[in-house]
Structures are given as structure tokens and as C-alpha cells.
Design an enzyme around this catalytic site. Sequence first.
Site, PDB file in Angstrom:
ATOM      1  N   GLU A 266       0.854  -1.192   0.000  1.00  0.00           N
ATOM      2  CA  GLU A 266       0.000   0.000   0.000  1.00  0.00           C
ATOM      3  C   GLU A 266       0.883   1.233   0.000  1.00  0.00           C
ATOM      4  O   GLU A 266       1.813   1.324   0.799  1.00  0.00           O
ATOM      5  CB  GLU A 266      -0.886   0.102   1.251  1.00  0.00           C
ATOM      6  CG  GLU A 266      -2.030  -0.850   1.386  1.00  0.00           C
ATOM      7  CD  GLU A 266      -2.756  -0.623   2.717  1.00  0.00           C
ATOM      8  OE1 GLU A 266      -2.974   0.556   3.099  1.00  0.00           O
ATOM      9  OE2 GLU A 266      -3.086  -1.620   3.371  1.00  0.00           O
TER      10      GLU A 266
ATOM     11  N   GLU B 247     -13.297   5.533   0.048  1.00  0.00           N
ATOM     12  CA  GLU B 247     -14.072   4.635   0.915  1.00  0.00           C
ATOM     13  C   GLU B 247     -14.682   5.461   2.047  1.00  0.00           C
ATOM     14  O   GLU B 247     -14.014   5.774   3.027  1.00  0.00           O
ATOM     15  CB  GLU B 247     -13.177   3.535   1.490  1.00  0.00           C
ATOM     16  CG  GLU B 247     -12.580   2.607   0.441  1.00  0.00           C
ATOM     17  CD  GLU B 247     -11.677   1.571   1.065  1.00  0.00           C
ATOM     18  OE1 GLU B 247     -12.194   0.560   1.595  1.00  0.00           O
ATOM     19  OE2 GLU B 247     -10.446   1.781   1.047  1.00  0.00           O
TER      20      GLU B 247
ATOM     21  N   GLU C 192      -8.480   9.720   5.505  1.00  0.00           N
ATOM     22  CA  GLU C 192      -8.540   8.271   5.280  1.00  0.00           C
ATOM     23  C   GLU C 192      -9.612   7.894   4.266  1.00  0.00           C
ATOM     24  O   GLU C 192      -9.526   6.843   3.628  1.00  0.00           O
ATOM     25  CB  GLU C 192      -8.814   7.543   6.601  1.00  0.00           C
ATOM     26  CG  GLU C 192      -7.721   7.672   7.649  1.00  0.00           C
ATOM     27  CD  GLU C 192      -6.555   6.733   7.401  1.00  0.00           C
ATOM     28  OE1 GLU C 192      -6.560   6.023   6.369  1.00  0.00           O
ATOM     29  OE2 GLU C 192      -5.643   6.710   8.234  1.00  0.00           O
TER      30      GLU C 192
ATOM     31  N   LYS D 129     -14.563   4.301   5.986  1.00  0.00           N
ATOM     32  CA  LYS D 129     -13.335   4.064   6.756  1.00  0.00           C
ATOM     33  C   LYS D 129     -13.314   4.936   8.005  1.00  0.00           C
ATOM     34  O   LYS D 129     -13.682   6.116   7.969  1.00  0.00           O
ATOM     35  CB  LYS D 129     -12.103   4.361   5.897  1.00  0.00           C
ATOM     36  CG  LYS D 129     -11.871   3.352   4.781  1.00  0.00           C
ATOM     37  CD  LYS D 129     -10.436   3.372   4.308  1.00  0.00           C
ATOM     38  CE  LYS D 129      -9.512   2.778   5.351  1.00  0.00           C
ATOM     39  NZ  LYS D 129      -8.120   2.685   4.877  1.00  0.00           N
TER      40      LYS D 129
END
Length: 351
Positions: A272, A323, A332, A326
Site C-alpha cells: 500500500e 471509501e 482516510e 473508513k
Amino acid sequence: MATRAALCWRHVAVVVVVVAALLAAAGVTADPGKVGICHGRVGSNLPPPAAAAALLRQNGITKARLFLPDPAVLPAFAAAGIDLMIGVPNENLTFLSAAGPNGALQWLQSSVLAHVPAERVRYLAVGNEVLYNNQFYAPHLVPAMKNLHSALVTLGLDGKIKVSSAHASSVLASSYPPSAGAFDAASITVLRPMLQFLADTGAPFMVNTYPFISYVNDPANVQLGYALFAAGAPAVTDGALVYTNLFDATLDALVAALEKEGFGAMPVAVTETGWPTAGHPAATPQNAAAYNAKIVERAARGAGTPRRPSLPVEVFLFDLYDEDGKPGAEFERHFGIFRAEGSKAYDINFV
């Protein structure tokens, strides 16, 4: 009765299968030098898996990391000819540790291979950041990895599918200068047998690394340009080696830690990395484009690091989409390279 939307996405899946077949017939396969992309699924507005898989292929992306063996996702990505790193969730580790090779074999067959052909699987990433913060699963990690590898041996797949585990960069207790890299003492009893297992099976050490987060956590000591690969950013000199960016410096600190444990030749895969587009003053589409474009360019030319310039680093960018589910800081939820409808969040090319 199937809904109109379901029928629509079944049609997309059929198209993906046909496109993949044509690509295979033409000899188009995954290029290990190309960057991969992570597909996190903690979101409320994510497109169906077939659409996500088709989007990857449309952009020349042939590798993806999935964080769990989702039976709704695996067939669509396999049909599109995407080579996969499949995550084994942390919560499965206690079972896989205690179940032995036979239990691991049953899990592997029912949870993974029942939904995706083995030729599409490159890695099993067993656990994610298990040694970070709460180490409840740490004692189960290496036994689970060994049992899954034994299952692959039984199936004759151990040469094709490698077993490893993705670690947070905090697995390093020291990273500056890079030559001082050393593993966290609290994790070493798990890491040493894991390193031996990785060496014995030919698997890479996997790490998640985010120069953005390093900058956010310590802006007084981490220059934004150094985190962004910016030309002219102040360099770090470490003996005879010069570091112009934090990505290289972090990886070489990990290499130094591996060397100290006697595993200096072990390859490293970045499972990642990425840069968000919102949620912090430094999280902008422009900065995300600059950082991720550099990662793509480095992967394409097989770039190594100053400490190991001739050894390419395999990299997976985070994330395919934003997303919104999250937890944590606002940024994030804004790592998506693509918007839900398929357009790019900023200008970037992968071929």
C-alpha cells in the site's frame, strides 16, 4: 427475480469475460513491472465488482490487491484477467493457526479457490498490519502462514502462489538515517521466524508505507517536497548514499533492518502507498497526482532504491475508489484514484 440493475451488471461481467479472453488470446498478461492498485471495499457507494474490474483493464492495470476473499469480487476480477493479491483477514488467523494444514486447505479451497482460478492468484497476504498497535493476533500469524503454505504444497501451487503478510512501516523502531533501520523489539519474536519462512519459500517482505502520513505526523522534520518526490527537495545523505525522497529512505531503512537480521537479499513489496485528495491541507488532487505518477513511473522502469538500485520494488497504489466508511481522520476516506462513476479524480496514466 433479478432486478434491472443486477441484469445490467451481469451484462458488464459478460463483457469483461469477453475482453479478457481477447486479451489472453493476444498474449496480453500481467506485467510484474507495472503498478497494481488496491481495491478497498469499506464504502457505501462503490460500483459493482465487474465495473471495478473493467475499469482496471480499461486503464491498463493488470494487478490488484483485495483485502479479503470476497466471493462477490473474486470471480469478476479473475474474469477480467486481473492478477490478485488476496488478503486473509486478521480475524481468520486464530482458526488458520489452530486448524493445521488440513484445516487451512479446506479454508483455502472454500474461501478462495472456489471463487477464483489458481492461475489468477499471485499472493496470499496473511493478515494486515498484525504487529501494529493491538497485537492480539500476533502469536497466530506465522503458524497461519505456514499452514496455508502447506496447503498450497498439497495442491502443487506453492511455486505459483506466495504467502506473506503486509506490515505497517511502524514495524521499524528506527528508520533515520536509513542505515540505522532496525525492527521493533516488541515484534522481533514474531518477525524472526517469519523472515526465515519467507526466505525458505521465496516470498517477499510486504510493507504499507505512506510518506503523506509521515509528513502529517511530523511536519517539523519531514519536508512536504521530500515526501512528494519534489525536484529540489532537501536531500538526506547517509554515508555514500543520497536520498531525495522519503519513499526510498523508508524502504532502505527496512532493507537495513533485514540485513541486520541476516536477510539482506530478501525482496520487498510495497502493498500500500498513496496520497489522498482531501481531508488535510496537503491532501490535494495536485499532490496526489504528483506522488502517484512518480510511483507509476518508478514501477514501470523497475526502479530500485539507493541501497539496492538493481532490485525492482513491486508496488500497489491505494486506493481504487474513495471509501466513505473508513474510520479515522477525514483524509482516510479520500485516497480514491477514480470516482465511483469511473472518471479519474486527477490526471494520471498507467501505461
